[in-house]
Design a protein around this motif. Structure first.
Motif: not given
Ligand code: NAD
Length: 422
Positions: A182-193, A217-220, A339-352
């Motif tokens: 789930g790290r690959d789509d985390a940024t786009g998915r975070g914005g979607y949520y 690209g990845n996020a979009s 800092i809110l919309a793309n924070s899904g990336g760092v959040t799943v990095s934290y999960f890693e």
């Protein structure tokens, strides 16, 4: 100090105006805790040696180990690294991760390196910064022009020096080497949520709202496909070379299949009469949600007035220039800040990092569930802060983050505690 870093500190001062913050907190956040500069000598394939300038900054670690990417780019410099580390301090606080902010970089154009040279450079970075980074101290990740294999080389180099496998030293690794599902789509998915969670407040909904995304690209791509699958109509997409717009909708899965086959987005067809636009025209195209997901500084003082979308979701870092913010606010637009919309990336990095430290790995559904559980309440809190203080979403996000950082600084005592009569 540069304009970039000064600008960052001005945002901090503006956020502080809305809170009763102790001077000690502001004093601490005004300067980076530590920044290390190094020169990396690298043996090139032709036998010569070239030296590359490199930096790592740990901006603030009050809330935990510092976290942030390593960027390989010819224009990287110490001020940019410090500024990005400052932003990471706030992004981690927005998502309530137990991290401070950090960032690193090397001044290099990777397009001029062979793969073996890139590997030697990546390993040289870790050799130079091994005493600065560490799973409990400072945890890097990918950024511009660094990726999973660069992280794999860096984790391997650190593990060799530590004489023990140490995957938690870095995130964004390939799954086979301790990366997270789930790290690959985390940024786009975070914005979607975030968008789906605030739908009512923003006045958008599936089957009704049209979305334009800058970048493919990845996020979009991941954000586009998730919104499309839920019934949003994606009407515009772009890559570095072209932009397409179709009021009848574009299927992002088909557009990606076209891009993979032909190497470019150009020529991808939507459901109706698909038009070619320039990237500049795409930003100003008719839609209900605009998602800048490519580059920084895309919405400027000159085009802000022409943007039609009432809602802007910043998946890219810094797509809106500070001078465009008041223009958008005056026009009644709502900007969901980076800092809110793309924070899904760092959040799943934290999960890693959590999974690496515990040695217990989660499936993709578990990662998605936890990401949603982390990001949606923060979106709600920032929305509530915006309403309570009558400020824009960006300022509200900074105020929210600053409140958390200040609480952590306060918890060790400020002047009021040590000298109550002073
Ligand atoms: P990416 O390289 O996968 O995609 C970037 C896209 O932008 C590509 O489709 C590219 O063609 C397009 N692009 C490049 N120049 C363009 C131009 N002039 N006009 C229009 N499109 C252009 O990168 P990404 O990982 O999706 O990152 C995009 C943005 O999101 C960056 O600002 C990045 O900092 C931010 N971000 C990404 C992550 C992540 O986890 N990937 C996390 C946080 C923030």
């Amino acid at each position: 100090m540069t304009d970039l870093f000064d600008e960052a500190r001005q945002r901090l001062d503006r956020a502080a105006e809305h809170l009763d913050i102790h001077d000690d907190v502001m004093e601490q956040l005004r300067y980076p805790k530590e920044t290390l500069a190094a020169t990396l000598p690298v043996r090139m394939d032709d036998g010569s040696t070239r030296s590359f300038k490199a930096w790592r900054c740990r901006y603030d670690d009050t809330r935990g180990p510092t976290k942030g990417g390593i960027r390989f780019h010819p224009n990287v410099n110490i001020d940019e690294v410090m500024t990005l580390a400052f932003w990471m301090t706030f992004k981690c606080a927005v998502a309530n991760l137990p991290y401070g902010g950090g960032k690193g970089g090397v001044a290099v154009d990777v397009k001029h390196l062979s793969r073996t040279e890139l590997e030697r450079l990546s390993r040289a970075y870790v050799q130079a910064f091994a005493r600065f980074i560490g799973p409990e101290r400072d945890v890097p990740a990918p950024d511009m022009y660094t990726n999973g294999i660069v992280m794999a080389w860096m984790a391997d180099e650190y593990s060799k020096m530590a004489d023990a496998p140490t995957p938690a030293v870095i995130t964004g690794k390939p799954i086979a080497l301790g990366g997270s599902q789930g790290r690959d789509d985390a940024t786009g998915r975070g914005g979607y949520y975030v968008l789906r969670h605030l739908e009512k407040e923003l006045g958008v909904a599936p089957e009704k709202s049209r979305v334009v995304l800058q970048g493919f690209g990845n996020a979009s791509f991941h954000c586009a496909r998730l919104l499309h699958d839920d019934g949003y109509k994606v009407v515009g997409l772009s890559d570095s070379r072209s932009a397409i717009y179709d009021p009848d909708g574009i299927d992002p899965h088909a557009a990606m299949a076209h891009k993979r086959k032909s190497g470019a987005l150009a020529g991808a067809k939507g459901n109706g009469a698909t038009k070619d636009l320039t990237n500049a025209e795409l930003l100003e195209a008719e839609c209900d949600v605009l998602v800048p997901a490519a580059l920084e500084n895309q919405i400027t003082a000159s085009n802000a007035e022409k943007i039609q979308a009432p809602v802007i979701v910043e998946l890219a870092n810094g797509p809106t220039m500070p001078e465009a913010d008041p223009i958008l606010a005056k026009a009644g637009k709502t900007v969901i800040p980076d800092i809110l919309a793309n924070s899904g990336g760092v959040t799943v990095s934290y999960f890693e990092w959590v999974q690496n430290k515990s040695g217990f790995y989660w499936d993709a559904d578990e990662v998605h569930r936890r990401l949603k559980q982390t990001i949606a309440p923060e979106a709600e809190r920032i929305w509530a802060m915006r309403k309570k203080k009558d400020i824009d979403m960006r300022t509200a996000a900074y105020v929210h983050a600053l409140e958390r950082i200040a609480e952590a600084v306060d918890a060790r005592g400020t002047q009021d505690y040590f000298n109550p009569d002073g």
